[in-house]
Design a protein around this motif. Structure first.
Motif, PDB file in Angstrom:
ATOM      1  N   GLU A  62      13.208  46.350  31.162  1.00 18.80           N
ATOM      2  CA  GLU A  62      14.293  45.830  30.338  1.00 18.80           C
ATOM      3  C   GLU A  62      14.069  46.109  28.857  1.00 18.80           C
ATOM      4  O   GLU A  62      12.930  46.246  28.407  1.00 18.80           O
ATOM      5  CB  GLU A  62      14.444  44.317  30.532  1.00 18.80           C
ATOM      6  CG  GLU A  62      15.104  43.904  31.831  1.00 18.80           C
ATOM      7  CD  GLU A  62      15.364  42.407  31.839  1.00 18.80           C
ATOM      8  OE1 GLU A  62      16.532  41.990  31.752  1.00 18.80           O
ATOM      9  OE2 GLU A  62      14.384  41.651  31.942  1.00 18.80           O
ATOM     10  N   VAL A  63      15.178  46.151  28.114  1.00 20.76           N
ATOM     11  CA  VAL A  63      15.129  46.352  26.668  1.00 20.76           C
ATOM     12  C   VAL A  63      16.041  45.332  26.006  1.00 20.76           C
ATOM     13  O   VAL A  63      17.145  45.073  26.484  1.00 20.76           O
ATOM     14  CB  VAL A  63      15.598  47.781  26.279  1.00 20.76           C
ATOM     15  CG1 VAL A  63      15.616  47.939  24.766  1.00 20.76           C
ATOM     16  CG2 VAL A  63      14.680  48.823  26.908  1.00 20.76           C
ATOM     17  N   VAL A  73      18.029  35.350  24.564  1.00 24.67           N
ATOM     18  CA  VAL A  73      17.269  36.517  25.016  1.00 24.67           C
ATOM     19  C   VAL A  73      15.908  36.133  25.595  1.00 24.67           C
ATOM     20  O   VAL A  73      15.405  36.783  26.524  1.00 24.67           O
ATOM     21  CB  VAL A  73      17.103  37.527  23.849  1.00 24.67           C
ATOM     22  CG1 VAL A  73      16.123  37.015  22.806  1.00 24.67           C
ATOM     23  CG2 VAL A  73      16.648  38.877  24.380  1.00 24.67           C
ATOM     24  N   VAL A  74      15.289  35.070  25.088  1.00 21.03           N
ATOM     25  CA  VAL A  74      13.973  34.659  25.600  1.00 21.03           C
ATOM     26  C   VAL A  74      14.070  34.267  27.066  1.00 21.03           C
ATOM     27  O   VAL A  74      13.177  34.575  27.866  1.00 21.03           O
ATOM     28  CB  VAL A  74      13.406  33.484  24.765  1.00 21.03           C
ATOM     29  CG1 VAL A  74      12.083  33.005  25.342  1.00 21.03           C
ATOM     30  CG2 VAL A  74      13.213  33.910  23.312  1.00 21.03           C
ATOM     31  N   GLY A  79      11.623  39.910  31.014  1.00 21.08           N
ATOM     32  CA  GLY A  79      10.918  41.138  31.380  1.00 21.08           C
ATOM     33  C   GLY A  79      11.119  42.284  30.416  1.00 21.08           C
ATOM     34  O   GLY A  79      10.692  43.413  30.695  1.00 21.08           O
ATOM     35  N   SER A  80      11.741  42.020  29.280  1.00 29.45           N
ATOM     36  CA  SER A  80      11.958  43.084  28.296  1.00 29.45           C
ATOM     37  C   SER A  80      10.668  43.433  27.576  1.00 29.45           C
ATOM     38  O   SER A  80       9.724  42.638  27.532  1.00 29.45           O
ATOM     39  CB  SER A  80      13.014  42.651  27.281  1.00 29.45           C
ATOM     40  OG  SER A  80      12.553  41.534  26.539  1.00 29.45           O
ATOM     41  N   SER A  81      10.640  44.618  26.997  1.00 28.62           N
ATOM     42  CA  SER A  81       9.434  45.078  26.300  1.00 28.62           C
ATOM     43  C   SER A  81       9.053  44.126  25.160  1.00 28.62           C
ATOM     44  O   SER A  81       7.878  43.829  24.949  1.00 28.62           O
ATOM     45  CB  SER A  81       9.638  46.495  25.760  1.00 28.62           C
ATOM     46  OG  SER A  81      10.777  46.555  24.901  1.00 28.62           O
ATOM     47  N   MET A  82      10.063  43.614  24.435  1.00 31.28           N
ATOM     48  CA  MET A  82       9.785  42.719  23.318  1.00 31.28           C
ATOM     49  C   MET A  82       9.186  41.404  23.776  1.00 31.28           C
ATOM     50  O   MET A  82       8.179  40.934  23.237  1.00 31.28           O
ATOM     51  CB  MET A  82      11.060  42.457  22.511  1.00 31.28           C
ATOM     52  CG  MET A  82      10.853  41.561  21.294  1.00 31.28           C
ATOM     53  SD  MET A  82      12.399  41.064  20.501  1.00 31.28           S
ATOM     54  CE  MET A  82      12.945  42.619  19.790  1.00 31.28           C
ATOM     55  N   MET A  83       9.787  40.791  24.792  1.00 29.85           N
ATOM     56  CA  MET A  83       9.312  39.488  25.256  1.00 29.85           C
ATOM     57  C   MET A  83       7.958  39.593  25.947  1.00 29.85           C
ATOM     58  O   MET A  83       7.111  38.717  25.811  1.00 29.85           O
ATOM     59  CB  MET A  83      10.342  38.848  26.197  1.00 29.85           C
ATOM     60  CG  MET A  83      11.663  38.535  25.521  1.00 29.85           C
ATOM     61  SD  MET A  83      11.453  37.478  24.062  1.00 29.85           S
ATOM     62  CE  MET A  83      12.426  38.361  22.833  1.00 29.85           C
TER      63      MET A  83
END
Length: 339
Positions: A62-63, A73-74, A79-83
């Motif tokens: 995910e992105v 978004v949290v 599973g996003s790269s940022m989180m």
């Protein structure tokens, strides 16, 4: 020193983050978080058949999109790269985290996953800008908190003062409040109330408040920390960036390329001109740290290229090495006791 890098954040991801990691100092251990296939495609383009010894990859699918709601978004993109990068930092799997993705999402993630230092009401972004005196001026907040209370601005003053001492080596940082004039009576109710709180903190010996300052003072060297709400700070920061870009273009096309003699003059002045432009280039800094978060989280510019990411890695390592969390917690405790 292990640096966690969101490889999918930014306008030029994943190429710019990956190239930035490859070009960074090899003393840093770097973890690239993102789509492993996309990351490997870039590595192969650069002639790598295996990972460099100092680089590892954590795969995510995910992105975080720039249009994603930062408030959700949290929860919705765990599973996003940022989180995932922020979770790794919180779990102790790295010393600092970097992302050029959505500022709002990164701030939400840093606040909810990595957590704020005890006593901090809002984390703030505090870039260090070069000034006329040869030092640097910290501007906070510059975009993390568009709407602020006077109490937030008081904390920004304390946080900026402690950061200037720890990171810049300024013995007694001068703290100014951004306003439309230096008189105590200027500004909206926000500035007037914040001025009173900062003055009280000064009188109690908690910081060195010098009063209101104007936008032009940020680069003239008469103040070390400029306190403002995130909306005003972001406008000031982007105005400074735009002015620097415009002046650079003006010198190049209107002065040095006018005729043969001006071009000859440019060759003689080139080292000095290049040094000035480098000083004002955001890529040379790397990014901006969220001040008030327990561990270093660096927000890189959305348009960061490989040079900016390489410098952000260095900046993140410096921030982790000069951790001032304990000093910040102590300062907040004194402020709370004084209040």
């Amino acid at each position: 020193m292990k640096i966690i890098l969101d490889a999918m954040g930014g306008d030029h991801a994943p190429k710019a983050p990956v190239l930035g990691a490859l070009n960074a100092d090899k003393q840093y251990e770097i973890v690239l978080v993102g789509d492993s296939d996309a990351i490997w495609e870039i590595l192969k383009e650069q002639g790598h058949t295996k990972l460099p010894d100092n680089i590892s990859v954590v795969h995510t699918t995910e992105v975080v999109d720039m249009h994603d709601d930062p408030a959700n978004v949290v929860r919705q993109k765990k599973g996003s790269s940022m989180m995932v990068a922020l979770k790794m930092l919180a779990d102790g799997d790295g010393d600092a985290c970097i992302s050029a993705g959505s500022t709002g999402a990164l701030l939400s993630g840093a606040t909810l996953i990595v957590k704020r230092v005890k006593g901090i009401r809002r984390a703030a972004m505090g870039p260090a800008m070069p000034n006329k005196a040869g030092g640097k001026t910290i501007l906070l907040d510059c975009g993390a908190n568009a709407e602020c209370t006077p109490e937030f601005l008081l904390q920004f003053g304390l946080v900026g003062s402690l950061f200037a001492k720890n990171q810049l080596g300024v013995e007694n940082p001068r703290v100014g409040l951004l306003n439309i004039g230096t008189e105590d009576t200027k500004g909206t109710p926000l500035q007037k109330e914040a001025h009173a709180l900062l003055t009280d903190a000064h009188n109690k010996g908690l910081l060195n408040f010098i009063g209101n300052v104007e936008g032009r003072d940020a680069l003239l060297g008469g103040v070390d920390v400029v306190v403002c709400d995130g909306f005003s700070g972001n406008v000031l920061l982007k105005s400074i960036e735009g002015t620097a870009m415009y002046m650079g273009s003006l010198m190049k096309h209107k002065i040095f390329k006018r005729n043969f003699w001006s071009k000859l003059g440019y060759l003689l002045c080139k080292p000095g001109v290049d040094a000035v432009m480098k000083l004002m280039d955001y890529r040379e800094i790397g990014g901006t740290q969220f001040l008030g978060i327990k561990k270093p989280v660096i927000k890189a510019h959305g348009s960061s290229d490989e040079l900016a990411f390489s410098n952000a890695i260095r900046q993140a390592a410096d921030a982790a090495r000069r951790d001032f969390t304990a000093e910040l917690a102590e300062g907040l405790s004194k402020l709370e006791a004084a209040e």
